[in-house]
Scaffold this active site. Sequence first.
Site, PDB file in Angstrom:
ATOM      1  N   GLU A  64       0.829  -1.202   0.000  1.00  9.12           N
ATOM      2  CA  GLU A  64       0.000   0.000   0.000  1.00  9.12           C
ATOM      3  C   GLU A  64       0.867   1.258   0.000  1.00  9.12           C
ATOM      4  O   GLU A  64       0.532   2.253  -0.637  1.00  9.12           O
ATOM      5  CB  GLU A  64      -0.946   0.002   1.201  1.00  9.12           C
ATOM      6  CG  GLU A  64      -2.046  -1.046   1.125  1.00  9.12           C
ATOM      7  CD  GLU A  64      -1.576  -2.464   1.404  1.00  9.12           C
ATOM      8  OE1 GLU A  64      -0.473  -2.629   1.953  1.00  9.12           O
ATOM      9  OE2 GLU A  64      -2.300  -3.413   1.079  1.00  9.12           O
ATOM     10  N   HIS A 134     -11.991  -5.452   8.663  1.00  8.67           N
ATOM     11  CA  HIS A 134     -12.740  -5.340   7.409  1.00  8.67           C
ATOM     12  C   HIS A 134     -13.961  -4.462   7.597  1.00  8.67           C
ATOM     13  O   HIS A 134     -14.985  -4.658   6.957  1.00  8.67           O
ATOM     14  CB  HIS A 134     -13.159  -6.723   6.894  1.00  8.67           C
ATOM     15  CG  HIS A 134     -12.008  -7.579   6.481  1.00  8.67           C
ATOM     16  ND1 HIS A 134     -11.337  -8.389   7.360  1.00  8.67           N
ATOM     17  CD2 HIS A 134     -11.388  -7.741   5.284  1.00  8.67           C
ATOM     18  CE1 HIS A 134     -10.364  -9.025   6.733  1.00  8.67           C
ATOM     19  NE2 HIS A 134     -10.367  -8.651   5.471  1.00  8.67           N
TER      20      HIS A 134
HETATM   21  C1  LIG Z   1      -2.027  -4.803   4.323  1.00  8.36           C
HETATM   22  C2  LIG Z   1      -3.011  -5.656   3.616  1.00  8.36           C
HETATM   23  N1  LIG Z   1      -3.303  -5.429   2.324  1.00  8.36           N
HETATM   24  C3  LIG Z   1      -4.215  -6.172   1.681  1.00  8.36           C
HETATM   25  C4  LIG Z   1      -4.866  -7.192   2.322  1.00  8.36           C
HETATM   26  C5  LIG Z   1      -5.922  -8.013   1.604  1.00  8.36           C
HETATM   27  N2  LIG Z   1      -5.421  -9.380   1.369  1.00  8.36           N
HETATM   28  C6  LIG Z   1      -5.711 -10.390   2.223  1.00  8.36           C
HETATM   29  S1  LIG Z   1      -4.937 -11.789   1.801  1.00  8.36           S
HETATM   30  C7  LIG Z   1      -4.224 -11.101   0.438  1.00  8.36           C
HETATM   31  C8  LIG Z   1      -3.304 -11.905  -0.417  1.00  8.36           C
HETATM   32  C9  LIG Z   1      -2.141 -12.445   0.338  1.00  8.36           C
HETATM   33  O1  LIG Z   1      -1.375 -13.288  -0.468  1.00  8.36           O
HETATM   34  P1  LIG Z   1      -0.135 -14.088   0.089  1.00  8.36           P
HETATM   35  O2  LIG Z   1       0.636 -13.251   1.038  1.00  8.36           O
HETATM   36  O3  LIG Z   1       0.582 -14.664  -1.045  1.00  8.36           O
HETATM   37  O4  LIG Z   1      -0.790 -15.243   0.998  1.00  8.36           O
HETATM   38  P2  LIG Z   1      -1.752 -16.439   0.537  1.00  8.36           P
HETATM   39  O5  LIG Z   1      -3.150 -15.913   0.628  1.00  8.36           O
HETATM   40  O6  LIG Z   1      -1.369 -16.835  -0.818  1.00  8.36           O
HETATM   41  O7  LIG Z   1      -1.554 -17.516   1.547  1.00  8.36           O
HETATM   42  C10 LIG Z   1      -4.614  -9.760   0.323  1.00  8.36           C
HETATM   43  C11 LIG Z   1      -4.208  -8.868  -0.755  1.00  8.36           C
HETATM   44  C12 LIG Z   1      -4.539  -7.394   3.678  1.00  8.36           C
HETATM   45  N3  LIG Z   1      -5.119  -8.381   4.391  1.00  8.36           N
HETATM   46  N4  LIG Z   1      -3.620  -6.644   4.299  1.00  8.36           N
END
Ligand SMILES: Cc1ncc(C[n+]2csc(CCOP(=O)(O)OP(=O)(O)O)c2C)c(N)n1
Lengths: 359, 449
Positions: A64, A134
Amino acid sequence: MAGRETRKMNMYQGVRDALSNAMMRDDTAVVFGEDVAFGGVFRCTMGLAEEFGRERVFNTPLTEQGIAGFGIGLAAMGHTAIAEIQFADYIYPAFDQIVNEAAKYRFRSGGQFSAGGLTIRCPSMAVGHGGHYHSQSPEGFFMGGAGLKVRTSIHTGSCLFDIFVQIVIPRSPIQAKGLLLASIRDPNPVIFMEPKVLYRSSVEQVPIDDYELPLGRAETLTPGSDLTLLSWGTPVYHCETALHMLGSPPESLARHVPQSLRSAKVELIDLRTILPWDVETVAESVSRTGRLVVVHEAGRTGGVGAEIGAEIQKRCFLKLNAPVKLVTGWDTPVPMQYEKFYMPDPLRILDAVVETLTY
Amino acid sequence: MFGAVRTSIPRTRRVFADRRFLSSTVSRFSADQHGHLPTTQSPITPHLEFFNSVVGGGKGIPTYRVLDGVGNPLDGAQLPELDEALARRMYENMTRLPIIDNLLYNVQRQGKIAFYMTCYGEEATIVGSAAALASDDEVLGQYREMGVLLWRGFSYDSVMNQCFGTHEDAATKGKQMPVHFGSRELHFHTISSPLATQIPQAAGVGYALKRDPLRRGKNCAVVYFGEGAASEGDFHAGMLLASTIPSPTLFICRNNGFAISTPASEQYHGDGIASRGPGYGVHTIRVDGNDVLAVYNAVREARRRCIEEGRAVLVEAMTYRVGHHSTSDDSFAYRPRQEVENRKRLDNPLARFRMFLEARGWWSAEKEDVYKAQVRDEVMKAMRRAEGLPRPPVEEMFNDVYGGEMPWNVKEQKEDLKRLLKKYGDVYEPWRTELRKYKGEGKEFLEGR
Ligand SMILES: Cc1ncc(C[n+]2csc(CCOP(=O)(O)OP(=O)(O)O)c2C)c(N)n1
Ligand SMILES: [Mg+2]
């Protein structure tokens, strides 16, 4: 809307339509953020990558602060940067870029540079089961961080005063489209918070042409003379429900709503822009009604309601018949299993209105 | 399709750079004839050369593997010391994850819980690493690591109580969304939705362990995160802090190929997450995250170094997110169903390990059936139980905001809610219905007991 071609849209479609209009008119406009290329997790950018190409509609890595900084850079070069932060709850890593950079880029360069072409969209507010990560309404943080006193800049036009980020929150598809187009084209950086529970639930006939609604202006939804009820985003609808309950309370609540209050004329105002907020409209209204109730989802302490209350008490002191009343979330994180008793709902608003009318 | 990729991977595995290569770069960069830059190890060279590879020669970082696709040890691979009991425990833990996931996923679909996230496809990464840790190493997870908690003895009841937000939910007291588990007793710090925040925190946890005479040299901090989260500034901050303020912090990246819809290829242009380790002076290994024995070996060795040297180590486990990101996601909007089916079929971490066990007579189809039926039964029971339990008492929402005395503002707001509930709790239908969901139905609260 008479004479204009309209289409039935929900709020995410209204947002999408604004983005499409903005990109059509302005070749420097780009849309980016986490997962925007496939349409975004709330579907607001659906089909845009196909329509405008991946150079103009692209995914960013998950950062972000990077998204905000990147947008500032684009804007500093005179481009139009439309960034999405996936949830308002996740905007904090970008806080420094927004508050120290976007908001001060013009000021610190003597007006040579500015991040005015930046708009940051983010879904905000509660859906009823999002818990504390959320559901947030972080507008208050940016209200303080960006410097509230610069409201007059719009009228003076002096760039020295243009040091703020504006904060805009729509309540419906028509509003979202017009306010977002205005935000994108406004010469200041704008944080555009979209109440996510309205993405699908709010549906209207939206003009398909390119139109803007004014920033910095509240909208009076119902005129009245006995009390001013002020809100923005989702709780505007709870206010409407509360006013129906006031006029004709259900049997079970009848004894809590004195007969004499049922014909009270309450003026309902949607603030729409949180910074700079439309103090003239609100103060003028409160000067007539003598009573103000402000409703927002964010917690009370350090919230937008506190700021508005202080200003109105200053401007309307002698006209007030009751203290300014706030109906807000409590000063706790949004608690998952308890949300119904955390968020302002129609009954809490009704109670506040009755108390204020009978003060 | 995936099988072809597999066989092209070299058979011998080395954690660190190939020796031949090292010597050739050394000769090129460190012909010591020109000396070194003052106060650095950097040899002066007259060659105008750029570099963009941590292992050199434009090659990719190798992936450490122990078992091939059908559960046979690779030539030259060292099997961990593993008796039947441990092997079975690992397999059983891997096997129960999708059973719990299936159940909770469906329960969410029925609207009984608000949200859920599965770990389909990542069972080997999660269980292999959990098994390699001491049960009191401090874990900071992202959200797909319920298997680490279960390995340590988190009960099905605890899982269900958290997901259903009941009054027995000791993990979050109904304050967080499902899958945000935590347990002080099991040394598992409570999950937070904002991504990557746990990564620099882990460096602090590691430093605290190092300062604690009772735990120094015994425990490490372990932080799990996705390859997506590794794009956050907090990842870089965490790696940097754990390396410059040395602490026994073990970084485990679950590289499952996706961050919601965003493929890993859009998350980084370099050689994955592992390539970043050396930039921070951190020992690093990439491991086949679908090979539970490779994960186990790599994490054990990483942990040993981490604790012995009191320094950070990075493990990048390469796996694949077979499930949708969460119950809010439909992954077929951005990836072909066939891709997922192929991965499930051709690179199934459970099948691979099962073949290894069966070849030793440690497992059979019959045992599989009995075990799965038993898990299903127990999980179902826990689910039914949690489903029938009320939420915590209403007033619980005001607790734990602050430690010590409740400040005036919260106190007054609590009183305000009490006033409102007294006034309307019995007469306003939406509130009356809602109140019934809480333990005590708000009565304790209202009577001020
Ligand atoms: C700071 C932040 N930005 C965006 C999100 C929304 N979000 C939740 S999970 C996710 C993807 C995460 O991907 P990864 O780190 O590869 O983990 P995976 O879900 O593949 O286990 C996003 C963008 C969040 N939770 N926190
Ligand atoms: Mg991932």
